[in-house]
Design a protein around this motif. Structure first.
Motif, mmCIF file in Angstrom:
data_model
loop_
_atom_site.group_PDB
_atom_site.id
_atom_site.type_symbol
_atom_site.label_atom_id
_atom_site.label_comp_id
_atom_site.label_asym_id
_atom_site.label_seq_id
_atom_site.Cartn_x
_atom_site.Cartn_y
_atom_site.Cartn_z
ATOM 1 N N ALA B 159 -33.274 -28.700 35.571
ATOM 2 C CA ALA B 159 -34.375 -28.415 36.410
ATOM 3 C C ALA B 159 -35.274 -27.202 36.522
ATOM 4 O O ALA B 159 -36.289 -26.949 36.395
ATOM 5 C CB ALA B 159 -34.836 -29.797 37.468
ATOM 6 N N ILE B 160 -34.551 -26.272 37.060
ATOM 7 C CA ILE B 160 -34.607 -25.472 38.068
ATOM 8 C C ILE B 160 -35.179 -23.703 36.782
ATOM 9 O O ILE B 160 -35.748 -23.379 36.412
ATOM 10 C CB ILE B 160 -34.637 -24.879 38.576
ATOM 11 C CG1 ILE B 160 -32.792 -23.952 38.648
ATOM 12 C CG2 ILE B 160 -34.612 -25.463 39.420
ATOM 13 C CD1 ILE B 160 -32.642 -23.051 39.433
ATOM 14 N N ALA B 161 -34.249 -24.226 35.551
ATOM 15 C CA ALA B 161 -33.983 -23.767 33.637
ATOM 16 C C ALA B 161 -36.011 -23.076 33.385
ATOM 17 O O ALA B 161 -35.908 -21.507 33.247
ATOM 18 C CB ALA B 161 -33.388 -23.954 33.094
ATOM 19 N N MET B 162 -36.134 -24.395 33.887
ATOM 20 C CA MET B 162 -37.791 -24.242 32.606
ATOM 21 C C MET B 162 -38.118 -23.087 34.717
ATOM 22 O O MET B 162 -39.939 -23.176 33.919
ATOM 23 C CB MET B 162 -37.877 -25.075 32.536
ATOM 24 C CG MET B 162 -37.333 -25.996 31.380
ATOM 25 S SD MET B 162 -38.254 -24.841 30.087
ATOM 26 C CE MET B 162 -39.720 -25.581 29.115
ATOM 27 N N ASP B 163 -38.246 -22.727 35.327
ATOM 28 C CA ASP B 163 -38.481 -22.275 36.645
ATOM 29 C C ASP B 163 -40.502 -23.344 36.104
ATOM 30 O O ASP B 163 -41.729 -22.422 36.065
ATOM 31 C CB ASP B 163 -38.541 -20.454 36.166
ATOM 32 C CG ASP B 163 -39.937 -20.046 37.303
ATOM 33 O OD1 ASP B 163 -39.798 -20.551 38.166
ATOM 34 O OD2 ASP B 163 -40.896 -19.019 36.638
ATOM 35 N N PRO B 164 -39.781 -24.357 37.218
ATOM 36 C CA PRO B 164 -41.556 -25.353 36.958
ATOM 37 C C PRO B 164 -41.595 -24.991 38.293
ATOM 38 O O PRO B 164 -41.316 -24.082 39.762
ATOM 39 C CB PRO B 164 -40.495 -26.847 37.516
ATOM 40 C CG PRO B 164 -39.066 -26.020 37.581
ATOM 41 C CD PRO B 164 -38.787 -24.416 37.328
ATOM 42 N N ASP B 165 -43.008 -25.442 38.771
ATOM 43 C CA ASP B 165 -43.685 -25.559 40.336
ATOM 44 C C ASP B 165 -43.176 -26.098 40.751
ATOM 45 O O ASP B 165 -43.000 -26.215 42.427
ATOM 46 C CB ASP B 165 -44.900 -25.158 39.528
ATOM 47 C CG ASP B 165 -46.160 -24.376 38.761
ATOM 48 O OD1 ASP B 165 -44.960 -23.179 38.883
ATOM 49 O OD2 ASP B 165 -46.500 -24.979 38.315
ATOM 50 N N LEU B 166 -42.841 -27.552 40.375
ATOM 51 C CA LEU B 166 -42.676 -28.615 40.917
ATOM 52 C C LEU B 166 -41.115 -29.347 40.796
ATOM 53 O O LEU B 166 -40.892 -29.586 38.945
ATOM 54 C CB LEU B 166 -43.419 -29.991 40.991
ATOM 55 C CG LEU B 166 -42.931 -31.225 41.576
ATOM 56 C CD1 LEU B 166 -43.075 -31.195 42.831
ATOM 57 C CD2 LEU B 166 -44.553 -32.015 41.165
ATOM 58 N N ILE B 167 -40.307 -29.744 41.941
ATOM 59 C CA ILE B 167 -38.516 -30.518 41.613
ATOM 60 C C ILE B 167 -39.146 -32.301 41.648
ATOM 61 O O ILE B 167 -39.098 -31.873 42.943
ATOM 62 C CB ILE B 167 -37.647 -29.547 41.920
ATOM 63 C CG1 ILE B 167 -37.656 -27.970 41.280
ATOM 64 C CG2 ILE B 167 -36.194 -30.715 41.723
ATOM 65 C CD1 ILE B 167 -36.524 -27.089 41.704
ATOM 66 N N LEU B 168 -39.256 -32.658 40.942
ATOM 67 C CA LEU B 168 -38.473 -34.254 41.279
ATOM 68 C C LEU B 168 -37.431 -34.639 41.487
ATOM 69 O O LEU B 168 -36.575 -34.580 39.997
ATOM 70 C CB LEU B 168 -39.846 -34.895 40.187
ATOM 71 C CG LEU B 168 -41.564 -34.241 41.014
ATOM 72 C CD1 LEU B 168 -42.145 -35.675 39.180
ATOM 73 C CD2 LEU B 168 -41.621 -35.439 41.764
ATOM 74 N N ALA B 169 -37.071 -35.050 42.267
ATOM 75 C CA ALA B 169 -35.167 -35.356 42.248
ATOM 76 C C ALA B 169 -35.017 -36.913 43.068
ATOM 77 O O ALA B 169 -35.248 -37.401 43.547
ATOM 78 C CB ALA B 169 -34.963 -34.412 43.205
ATOM 79 N N ASP B 170 -35.052 -37.627 42.439
ATOM 80 C CA ASP B 170 -34.418 -39.269 41.657
ATOM 81 C C ASP B 170 -32.963 -39.375 42.567
ATOM 82 O O ASP B 170 -32.454 -39.901 41.844
ATOM 83 C CB ASP B 170 -34.644 -39.815 41.340
ATOM 84 C CG ASP B 170 -35.117 -41.175 41.519
ATOM 85 O OD1 ASP B 170 -35.023 -41.831 43.470
ATOM 86 O OD2 ASP B 170 -36.051 -42.046 40.863
ATOM 87 N N GLU B 171 -33.116 -39.721 44.660
ATOM 88 C CA GLU B 171 -31.753 -39.663 44.551
ATOM 89 C C GLU B 171 -30.943 -38.530 44.594
ATOM 90 O O GLU B 171 -29.819 -39.391 44.296
ATOM 91 C CB GLU B 171 -31.416 -41.083 44.809
ATOM 92 C CG GLU B 171 -32.292 -42.063 45.328
ATOM 93 C CD GLU B 171 -31.471 -43.619 45.288
ATOM 94 O OE1 GLU B 171 -30.244 -43.670 45.826
ATOM 95 O OE2 GLU B 171 -32.580 -45.039 44.967
ATOM 96 N N PRO B 172 -30.917 -37.715 44.412
ATOM 97 C CA PRO B 172 -29.607 -36.810 43.956
ATOM 98 C C PRO B 172 -28.561 -36.565 44.227
ATOM 99 O O PRO B 172 -27.358 -36.251 43.366
ATOM 100 C CB PRO B 172 -30.598 -35.445 43.733
ATOM 101 C CG PRO B 172 -31.536 -35.506 45.276
ATOM 102 C CD PRO B 172 -31.815 -36.884 45.223
ATOM 103 N N THR B 173 -28.512 -37.302 45.489
ATOM 104 C CA THR B 173 -26.878 -37.366 46.354
ATOM 105 C C THR B 173 -26.477 -38.813 46.961
ATOM 106 O O THR B 173 -25.567 -38.851 47.014
ATOM 107 C CB THR B 173 -27.197 -36.613 47.765
ATOM 108 O OG1 THR B 173 -28.488 -37.532 48.810
ATOM 109 C CG2 THR B 173 -27.494 -34.760 47.710
ATOM 110 N N GLY B 174 -27.335 -40.097 45.799
ATOM 111 C CA GLY B 174 -26.902 -41.518 46.247
ATOM 112 C C GLY B 174 -25.233 -41.169 45.880
ATOM 113 O O GLY B 174 -24.448 -42.527 46.561
#
Ligand SMILES: Nc1ncnc2c1ncn2[C@@H]1O[C@H](COP(=O)(O)OP(=O)(O)OP(=O)(O)O)[C@@H](O)[C@H]1O
Ligand SMILES: [Mg+2]
Lengths: 387, 237
Positions: B159-174
């Motif tokens: 998700a961060i490889a493209m150096d985005p401004d915004l990260i949307l994480a859907d239950e990453p620890t579910g």
């Protein structure tokens, strides 16, 4: 992308291998069928235009009088006439099928400029009543060599005392074109005729077919009419056909074999198409989640479409290449196995290219179906499918 | 860049299901400042994923406006949206995130194929991202050879490889145990604090929400409440 495609294929090694195998098998079969068909027809397509075949107007099985040879030769436009008598004998075992013909040694060579003597000499054959000349295909298959005696059991012409006819190999020929096959035995008609007259052999006297070689500047249609007209009033009417037509008659004696071969080939292709399609649809289904992920990341519909299309193409062309390799490997063996039936069996580049093209078409069509659904499915729908 | 990374106004989204209409989002407003870390909570089926899809430009609202990273998403064509996502948003999806046939590094490299970077640069950037999530050792492993926590960290690296401004994480620890979850949450906090990424994270776990600067509750199609987490609010400090 190619890496992703290859990884996807490798992820299901068995499935990919099986699909590839069925493609390979189909292509191999197709090449063999195709080559057989072309081989069967090559006698017709390469037929000489200046040779005419003369048979009884009643049937191929009613012999013509021997005196017809001189009469045919007297017709305007005819350079040579030659007897052609189907012998129908068996060498050792019925499964060893090859054709034998009784011919006139003094005109046969002139009628067949395609004939190239590779071993022995035509003169030696002409001088030996019991001599014969054989195609190099027979020499390869049965190991006949110059001077060998070849025993042939007569079926149409059985020897009265039982036992076999004995022909001595005096020359080995190689045809220069496919108008002539390389697996026939020609012997001196006079040998047969003398035996019949002496009562050493049973069977009908007379000649089944005459061959007329025309002058180079003769018009075949005119000559055909002239020969038919000459015998209009008997004693026996004849039917004259071109060599191409004569070859076609021979092919039609095979009945619907060529059509059947083509139908079998078509059916196999159809089945393979569904096998590949099934594989690709399964691949498309299990790839749904990945399609959603790719699209969400910003990959275009065209990209997910191509991954599936390329996967299908890789599968099919690789399978086809394997099948082609196998059929080329089998070419030599099949050539001699089919020797008696098919004059020239060859996996030509045309056949090879044709089967590759068909494999690519199958791969494309089978790849388009799952590719399109992957391209069309909405990203969130694809993401909702759990792996 | 606008001060607010995300601005939703009167957003509605309903689904047709078996002839029945299901109003999932019913006139929802949300503002998220650039550099904030929001945790989105709510019962199952309340529309959390639906909301994330709208913000991430994967779905369109029936009504209302969605401004993200200074862009009115309704004005973008599908092609433009795809490009916009590649440029601005990093996703960590609910459930399986990685392509099973690719190694960790290849998964992280995947979105970089959308850039003009050379093969070597893509590789280097993917390796940096994996280093950041502490998985340098696991680069050549397939997802099936990774633990659940490692898998999620690879997903974050991607998700961060493209150096985005915004990260949307859907239950990453579910699906993770406490320790693994804590590691992932630390990582997200670090991305927020040190790299200034704006993060919206869906979670059911109040302990996980503790890592965010704001906690948003979604219920019955509306945002029930927004609570601030004073010790985590960086921008207002
Ligand atoms: N594509 C769709 N078609 C029909 N109904 C849908 C669709 N997507 C979501 N829904 C329904 O909308 C509601 C909200 O779904 P959503 O996935 O946003 O919930 P959620 O809050 O993410 O739930 P969870 O915590 O279980 O992930 C659910 O009742 C779901 O069944
Ligand atoms: Mg959800």
């Amino acid at each position: 992308m190619l890496r992703l495609v290859l990884r996807n294929l490798l992820a299901h090694k068995t499935r990919s291998a099986l699909t590839m195998c069925s493609m390979a098998f189909a292509v191999c079969l197709m090449c063999i069928l195709q080559a057989s068909l072309i081989g069967l027809e090559s006698a017709v397509t390469n037929a000489a235009v200046n040779r005419l075949w003369i048979q009884s107007a009643v049937s191929l099985f009613v012999p013509l009088p021997m005196s017809y040879e001189a009469k045919i030769e007297s017709v305007a436009g005819v350079e040579h006439a030659c007897k052609f008598q189907w012998f129908g004998g068996i060498y050792q075992d019925e499964s060893n099928f090859f054709a034998q013909f009784g011919i006139d040694p003094d005109s046969f060579q002139d009628c067949y400029p395609e004939l190239e003597i590779v071993e022995g000499s035509y003169e030696a054959f002409a001088q030996n009543r019991r001599g014969c000349i054989i195609g190099e295909g027979l020499a390869e298959k049965y190991g006949f060599a110059l001077g060998d005696t070849v025993p042939i059991i007569g079926t149409i012409f059985p020897r009265t005392g039982g036992g076999a006819w004995e022909f001595v190999v005096e020359a080995i020929y190689r045809p220069r074109t496919t108008a002539m096959d390389r697996v026939t035995m020609y012997f001196d008609f006079a040998y047969l005729e003398e035996a019949l007259r002496a009562g050493d052999s049973r069977g009908a006297q007379g000649v089944g077919v005459f061959l007329a070689k025309l002058d180079d500047d003769a018009d075949p249609t005119e000559a055909m009419g002239a020969i038919d007209g000459f015998f209009e009033n008997g004693p026996q009417r004849v039917q004259t056909t071109t060599e191409a037509e004569f070859g076609r008659q021979f092919l039609s004696m095979l009945g619907n074999v060529p059509a059947m071969l083509a139908a079998v080939g078509g059916a196999v292709l159809f089945a393979i198409f569904f096998a590949v399609l099934n594989t690709m649809l399964a691949a498309g289904r299990e790839r749904m989640r990945a399609v959603g992920i790719l699209k969400a990341m910003g990959f275009r519909n065209g990209f997910v479409f191509s991954t599936l299309l390329v996967e299908s193409l890789v599968l099919c062309t690789a399978g086809a290449a394997i099948g082609l390799g196998i059929s080329i490997g089998l070419e030599g063996g099949l050539q001699s196995a089919f020797a008696g039936m098919i004059q020239s069996f060859e996996i030509s580049s045309q056949v090879a290219l044709g089967s590759l093209v068909i494999a690519i078409v199958i791969g494309t069509v089978a790849g388009i179906a799952p590719g399109r659904s992957a391209a069309r499915v909405s990203t969130i729908q694809a993401l909702r499918t759990q792996a | 860049m606008t001060e607010n990374q995300i601005e939703l106004r009167g957003v509605r989204r309903s689904y047709e299901r078996g002839g029945e209409r299901l109003d999932v989002l019913q006139g929802l407003d949300l503002t998220m400042a650039t550099g904030s870390f929001h945790a989105l909570m709510g019962p199952s089926g309340s529309g959390k994923t639906t909301l994330l899809n709208l913000i991430g430009g994967l779905d369109q609202p029936d009504a209302g406006e969605v401004f993200v990273c200074g862009e009115d998403l309704a004005r973008l064509s599908n092609q433009e949206l795809a490009q916009w996502r590649a440029d601005h948003v990093g996703f960590v999806f609910q459930g399986f995130n990685l392509l099973p046939v690719l190694t960790a590094r290849e998964n992280v490299e995947l979105p970089l194929q959308l850039t003009p970077l050379s093969r070597a640069d893509r590789r280097a950037q993917a390796e940096r991202a994996l280093e950041l999530v502490g998985l340098t050792e696991r680069m050549t492993h397939k997802p099936s050879e990774l633990s659940g926590g490692q898998e999620q960290r690879v997903a974050i690296a991607r998700a961060i490889a493209m150096d985005p401004d915004l990260i949307l994480a859907d239950e990453p620890t579910g699906d993770l145990d406490r320790a693994a979850a804590e590691q992932v949450l630390e990582l997200l906090g670090q991305l927020n604090r040190e790299l200034g990424k704006t993060i919206l994270m869906v979670t059911h776990d109040p302990a996980a929400a503790e890592h965010a600067s704001h906690v948003v509750h979604l219920d019955k199609g509306r945002l029930e409440s927004i609570t601030k987490n004073p010790e985590r609010v960086r921008s207002e400090a």
